[in-house]
Motif scaffolding. Structure first.
Motif, PDB file in Angstrom:
ATOM      1  N   ASN A  35      -2.104  -2.667  -1.710  1.00  0.00           N
ATOM      2  CA  ASN A  35      -2.059  -3.510  -0.521  1.00  0.00           C
ATOM      3  C   ASN A  35      -0.645  -3.734  -0.002  1.00  0.00           C
ATOM      4  OD1 ASN A  35      -4.836  -3.846  -0.487  1.00  0.00           O
ATOM      5  ND2 ASN A  35      -4.777  -5.649  -1.840  1.00  0.00           N
ATOM      6  N   PRO A  37       2.839  -2.827   1.745  1.00  0.00           N
ATOM      7  CA  PRO A  37       3.171  -1.861   2.805  1.00  0.00           C
ATOM      8  C   PRO A  37       3.645  -0.543   2.191  1.00  0.00           C
ATOM      9  CG  PRO A  37       4.093  -4.018   3.285  1.00  0.00           C
ATOM     10  CD  PRO A  37       3.576  -4.104   1.895  1.00  0.00           C
ATOM     11  N   LYS A  38       3.357   0.506   2.898  1.00  0.00           N
ATOM     12  CA  LYS A  38       3.694   1.814   2.341  1.00  0.00           C
ATOM     13  C   LYS A  38       5.189   1.971   2.147  1.00  0.00           C
ATOM     14  CE  LYS A  38       2.295   6.597   2.538  1.00  0.00           C
ATOM     15  NZ  LYS A  38       1.443   7.600   3.192  1.00  0.00           N
ATOM     16  N   PRO A 135      -7.665  -0.430  11.789  1.00  0.00           N
ATOM     17  CA  PRO A 135      -7.375  -0.418  10.345  1.00  0.00           C
ATOM     18  C   PRO A 135      -7.454   0.998   9.773  1.00  0.00           C
ATOM     19  CG  PRO A 135      -8.873  -2.218  10.894  1.00  0.00           C
ATOM     20  CD  PRO A 135      -8.760  -1.391  12.126  1.00  0.00           C
ATOM     21  N   THR A 154       0.986   1.277   7.551  1.00  0.00           N
ATOM     22  CA  THR A 154      -0.465   1.393   7.660  1.00  0.00           C
ATOM     23  C   THR A 154      -1.048   0.081   8.171  1.00  0.00           C
ATOM     24  OG1 THR A 154      -0.502   2.956   5.833  1.00  0.00           O
ATOM     25  CG2 THR A 154      -2.592   1.926   6.424  1.00  0.00           C
ATOM     26  N   THR A 156      -3.467  -2.779   8.299  1.00  0.00           N
ATOM     27  CA  THR A 156      -4.353  -3.359   7.276  1.00  0.00           C
ATOM     28  C   THR A 156      -5.721  -3.663   7.869  1.00  0.00           C
ATOM     29  OG1 THR A 156      -3.668  -5.626   7.768  1.00  0.00           O
ATOM     30  CG2 THR A 156      -2.330  -4.384   6.170  1.00  0.00           C
ATOM     31  N   ARG A 157      -6.606  -4.095   6.998  1.00  0.00           N
ATOM     32  CA  ARG A 157      -7.958  -4.411   7.456  1.00  0.00           C
ATOM     33  C   ARG A 157      -7.967  -5.564   8.458  1.00  0.00           C
ATOM     34  NH1 ARG A 157     -11.350  -4.257   1.750  1.00  0.00           N
ATOM     35  NH2 ARG A 157     -11.008  -2.033   1.286  1.00  0.00           N
ATOM     36  N   ASP A 158      -6.910  -6.398   8.390  1.00  0.00           N
ATOM     37  CA  ASP A 158      -6.806  -7.524   9.328  1.00  0.00           C
ATOM     38  C   ASP A 158      -6.153  -7.118  10.635  1.00  0.00           C
ATOM     39  OD1 ASP A 158      -7.902  -9.113   7.365  1.00  0.00           O
ATOM     40  OD2 ASP A 158      -5.946  -9.651   6.528  1.00  0.00           O
ATOM     41  N   GLN A 162       2.703  -4.464   8.267  1.00  0.00           N
ATOM     42  CA  GLN A 162       3.739  -5.108   7.474  1.00  0.00           C
ATOM     43  C   GLN A 162       5.040  -4.344   7.661  1.00  0.00           C
ATOM     44  OE1 GLN A 162       3.447  -7.888   5.854  1.00  0.00           O
ATOM     45  NE2 GLN A 162       1.176  -8.128   5.901  1.00  0.00           N
TER      46      GLN A 162
END
Length: 928
Positions: A35, A37-38, A135, A154, A156-158, A162
């Protein structure tokens, strides 16, 4: 938790692999790492030397995983699968066939046949600015200026990015262009002296539903850039009953767009091929109304209709008309309210016809134009440039053939040519005859005919054997193969043989397909034969009787004047082949009271046979048609046989014609011809073609000598200077060609008789006493015996001038006078067949003892001697020769096989004698 993850990573590096087990990394820690950030994952991994891929799940759309992205993809149909799936449907639509008897196919469905076996969406294509970020999408950010950094962020689901140093940024509901503006603005505000370049990286996957009449309906995971057509390919395409013109895109239960696949296939319009969103449904309803199109259109098929589409629209779907179409007389087959078919004539050249609304089940047939030419003349045969030419008013033969050397082939017949002219609307023809030489060299003569539209000008070869026929036979083989293949296909449909006459075509493939094929049509011709009822007839050599050509060749020749391929090769046709379609047409248009306008000629002409009766033709014209007179033709009298028919009877009359006067165009002799006349040109009395005999061996002047009718062997020997001192006259060999042919007939008759005897023996009361295999081998050997044609002559008596021993010579006779012989041969059933020096006074038995004596199977009671002159001498008693039976040099003693030793079939002895005699004779004339 973040600190725990960092501690665990540090432990992996510090303590090594052997101590990893002491550090417990829980699934929650791994999930928390995912989760992050990449950019943070990459930073931590670089800091501790860890490959982050072992903690992160791979994106199925990444370039590394592209090959593995086929889990949710249905393998599209290939041609074979599609054909098998449509077997029942083709059976149901078997009545819908085009002009080539091929079933019509539904248009557009083969788009999904033979497609790639995997569906890996390309992730390197440019992302449109209106792309909705969601997402799972990856945003690539490159910072340059004061700080140089690169991040892969990437969503996120929200719906949050980030961003290191900037914190979370909400991008939910933004398009790509809006996201780029938001990020650029914040970077400039919060990071002084830093510029940015923002692009989309790896894209998210979405879940869509394919419903309705799809090949494989269901739920599929596709790229977020996928469109309606790409989703169709994922599911294998549209089923055979699905609609191509009303594909619906449903979103949240509502139809947001419809897609007509015909727009893409026919017009290349993909504007309605909309991108999909997660949760979209691509619904394929059942096919709508259809219309079938066949005939002279570019793409015959079955097309799906939209409301109010007309036949003009249908023709556009079929890619338009072919150049040879005749849309003015098109027809539409339509079902009426009673369930019956009706036919409607449609003129597609008019606006009214094009605006007729097509209905479900309609069958549009676009007719083709006629193959006939309106203002053309056809030139074929022995010309340099055969083909179809424009007709103009006042055109004559000399306009098409201005020169002899430049327009006619070197072997063209300059005295005989035809113009075939259509005389009425039903296609009846008349024939005009002219001389090409006179038409070209004397344009004002009557031979320079005035041409009319649709005339066919036929130029013949002077010699039928002067042209190569390789290309012609090659063309005919190809067409016969196609016809036979078509006949097999049609026969399979109707379960009957449509062409029984082609059973022997396999025998024609490797031969000249046209060789003398039409001679059987010449009913008036008297065929010459080399033998009648088993008896050889002396005279001119004649070829075997020809066989009728196959039905396929007849069909092709009947279309000779309309077939460009045959017209191009028409110079290779012989006279009777070029005449075949003309004569066939003249015979077919004959009616009661109106005889077929054909005549026949035979005898001493170059090409006897049946010829079309030209207008105002006479005897001299018929002789010119037959290629002229042969050498030796009797010009003082010929016979014209005429059939006179009235209402009650028919009678035959014979008219004497002076050919010499007729050829000089004298009015009284040059008789006009009528239908069914037969002209017979006789041979000059006592006429003899060149004949020769050959004298070989021990004569003073051996060689070939020409002979006259009735000349004898004694006279030719005198011309050869007589015999040399070393000549041995008793052993002379005389061979005659007619005797050779007679022997062939007798051997064949003997073999046939033997077959009957064996068959009779097998069904008799005595039972079978002959081994079948042995009998067949014996018959095969018998039929393979080479006929030699030796005639026994008494040459010593001829040399003494005894008239009774002399004989008249025939053409191709051969006399061989050998040198003196001092040997005698013993053959047959002896221990060692051999040849011995002749000693005067030795007896038959002594010579046999010199050969080892007889074998157990020898028939000692039938021993005989073949004398040196070819005659056979039997002893007067079974053991000793009398004084009259003295042996001489050159004789051969034959000890035959005792046929009773093998079985009681009497013909075995005859065959054995034939074998021995043939062997002796062949040995005697081996030097010939």
């Amino acid at each position: 938790m973040k600190r725990k993850i960092i501690f665990a990573l540090a432990a992996l590096v510090t303590f090594g692999v052997t101590q990893v087990e002491a550090i417990t990394i829980s699934p929650q820690m791994i999930e928390q790492f995912k989760n992050l950030p990449k950019s943070e994952q990459i930073r931590l991994a670089q800091q501790y030397g860890i490959d982050p891929s072992q903690f992160t799940s791979k994106n199925p759309y990444s370039s590394e995983n592209r090959d593995s992205y086929n889990v949710d993809v249905v393998q599209p149909r290939n041609d074979q699968q599609n054909e098998q799936k449509n077997t029942k449907q083709n059976d149901d639509l078997s009545f819908l066939k085009d002009d080539q008897n091929q079933p019509l196919k539904r248009f557009g469905y083969d788009m999904f046949a033979g497609s790639p076996t995997t569906f890996a969406p390309v992730s390197d294509v440019p992302v449109p600015t209106n792309y909705m970020v969601g997402p799972g999408d990856t945003v690539k950010v490159q910072l340059y200026g004061k700080d140089n950094e690169q991040y892969d962020l990437t969503v996120t689901r929200d719906g949050v990015l980030q961003f290191p140093g900037l914190g979370p940024i909400n991008v939910s509901g933004l398009s790509f262009s809006e996201l780029r503006d938001v990020l650029s603005k914040q970077i400039k505000q919060q990071m002084i002296g830093v510029d940015s370049n923002i692009t989309m990286g790896e894209l998210r996957s979405i879940r869509v539903f394919i419903a309705g009449d799809a090949y494989k309906p269901g739920s599929y995971t596709v790229s977020s850039l996928s469109t309606i057509t790409q989703a169709l390919f994922v599911s294998g395409g549209v089923s055979d009953i699905g609609s191509l013109r009303n594909i619906q895109l449903k979103r949240q239960g509502k139809v947001v767009a419809t897609f007509d696949l015909y727009k893409l296939l026919l017009d290349g319009d993909s504007s309605k091929d909309l991108p999909l969103r997660s949760g979209d449904v691509v619904f394929i309803p059942a096919s709508g109304p259809t219309v079938s199109v066949s005939g002279d259109v570019q793409r015959p098929a079955i097309y799906e209709l939209r409301p109010n589409e007309t036949f003009g629209d249908v023709v556009k779907m079929a890619a338009g008309l072919k150049p040879g179409a005749y849309p003015k007389s098109s027809t539409v087959e339509r079902y009426n309210s009673s369930g019956l078919k009706t036919v409607i004539s449609v003129d597609l050249t008019t606006v009214t016809g094009q605006k007729i609304v097509a209905k479900d089940g309609d069958y549009l047939r676009v007719k083709g134009a006629s193959s006939e030419y309106d203002n053309a003349v056809t030139l074929l045969g022995a010309t340099v440039r055969p083909g179809i030419y424009q007709w103009v008013n006042g055109q004559k033969v000399s306009n098409l053939l201005p020169t002899i050397n430049g327009d006619l082939l070197p072997g063209a017949d300059l005295n005989y040519a035809l113009v075939v002219r259509q005389i009425n609307a039903v296609g009846d023809i008349s024939v005009l005859q002219f001389s090409p030489a006179k038409a070209v060299t004397h344009p004002d003569s009557n031979d320079n005919l005035l041409l009319q539209p649709k005339d066919k000008i036929v130029i013949f070869n002077a010699s039928d054997n002067s042209r190569s026929r390789y290309q012609l036979n090659r063309l005919v083989k190809e067409r016969i193969y196609k016809l036979q293949k078509l006949n097999k296909e049609l026969s399979a449909v109707v379960n009957v043989s449509l062409n029984e006459g082609s059973k022997n075509n396999s025998n024609l493939v490797n031969a000249d397909l046209f060789q003398s094929g039409f001679a059987q049509l010449e009913q008036a011709k008297v065929m010459q034969r080399t033998q009648l009822a088993g008896v050889v007839i002396n005279g001119d050599d004649a070829t075997d009787e020809p066989t009728l050509v196959s039905n396929e060749v007849e069909k092709m020749l009947s279309q000779l004047f309309n077939d460009r391929g045959l017209i191009k090769l028409s110079a290779e046709f012989n006279r009777q082949e070029l005449l075949y379609p003309i004569i066939a047409k003249l015979k077919s248009q004959s009616r009661a009271g109106e005889e077929a306008k054909v005549v026949a000629v035979n005898g001493q002409v170059r090409y006897d046979g049946i010829y079309p009766l030209a207008e105002n033709a006479n005897v001299s014209d018929l002789i010119a048609a037959a290629g002229g007179l042969k050498e030796g033709a009797y010009t003082q009298r010929a016979e014209l046989t005429r059939t006179v028919t009235d209402a009650n009877s028919s009678a035959i009359t014979h008219i004497n014609v002076n050919i010499e006067q007729a050829m000089k165009l004298q009015a009284g002799a040059n008789i006009g011809l009528l239908p069914r006349d037969v002209l017979t040109v006789m041979k000059t009395p006592e006429w003899q073609d060149t004949q020769a005999v050959e004298i070989r061996g021990e004569v003073k002047f051996p060689g070939v000598y020409s002979i006259r009718r009735g000349e004898t062997l004694e006279q030719v020997l005198a011309r050869a200077g007589g015999f040399t001192d070393n000549a041995y006259l008793p052993s002379a060999v005389f061979v005659r060609d007619s005797i050779k042919r007679q022997e062939k007939i007798e051997i064949k008759q003997l073999a046939d008789q033997m077959r009957r005897d064996i068959a009779t023996r097998g069904i008799s009361k005595e039972g079978t006493v002959v081994n079948y295999d042995d009998a067949q081998k014996m018959l095969a050997d018998l039929e393979n015996i080479k006929a030699v044609g030796r005639l026994v002559i008494d040459l010593p008596a001829i040399s003494l001038g005894i008239t009774q021993a002399d004989l008249q010579l025939e053409n191709k006779d051969v006399l061989y006078v050998p040198a003196k012989k001092q040997t005698i041969s013993v053959m047959g059933e002896v221990q060692h067949p051999s040849t011995h020096r002749f000693k005067s006074g030795l007896t038959l038995n002594q010579y046999i003892e010199m050969a080892g004596g007889t074998r157990k199977r020898a028939d000692t009671e039938r021993i005989y001697v073949i004398k040196a002159d070819g005659s056979v001498m039997m002893p007067h008693n079974s053991f000793w020769f009398s004084s009259e039976d003295n042996l001489a040099a050159g004789d051969t003693i034959v000890v035959p096989l005792d046929t009773e030793y093998k079985d009681s079939l009497t013909l075995w002895s005859q065959v054995t004698s034939i074998f021995y005699n043939s062997a002796v004779t062949l040995a005697a004339i081996a030097t010939l």
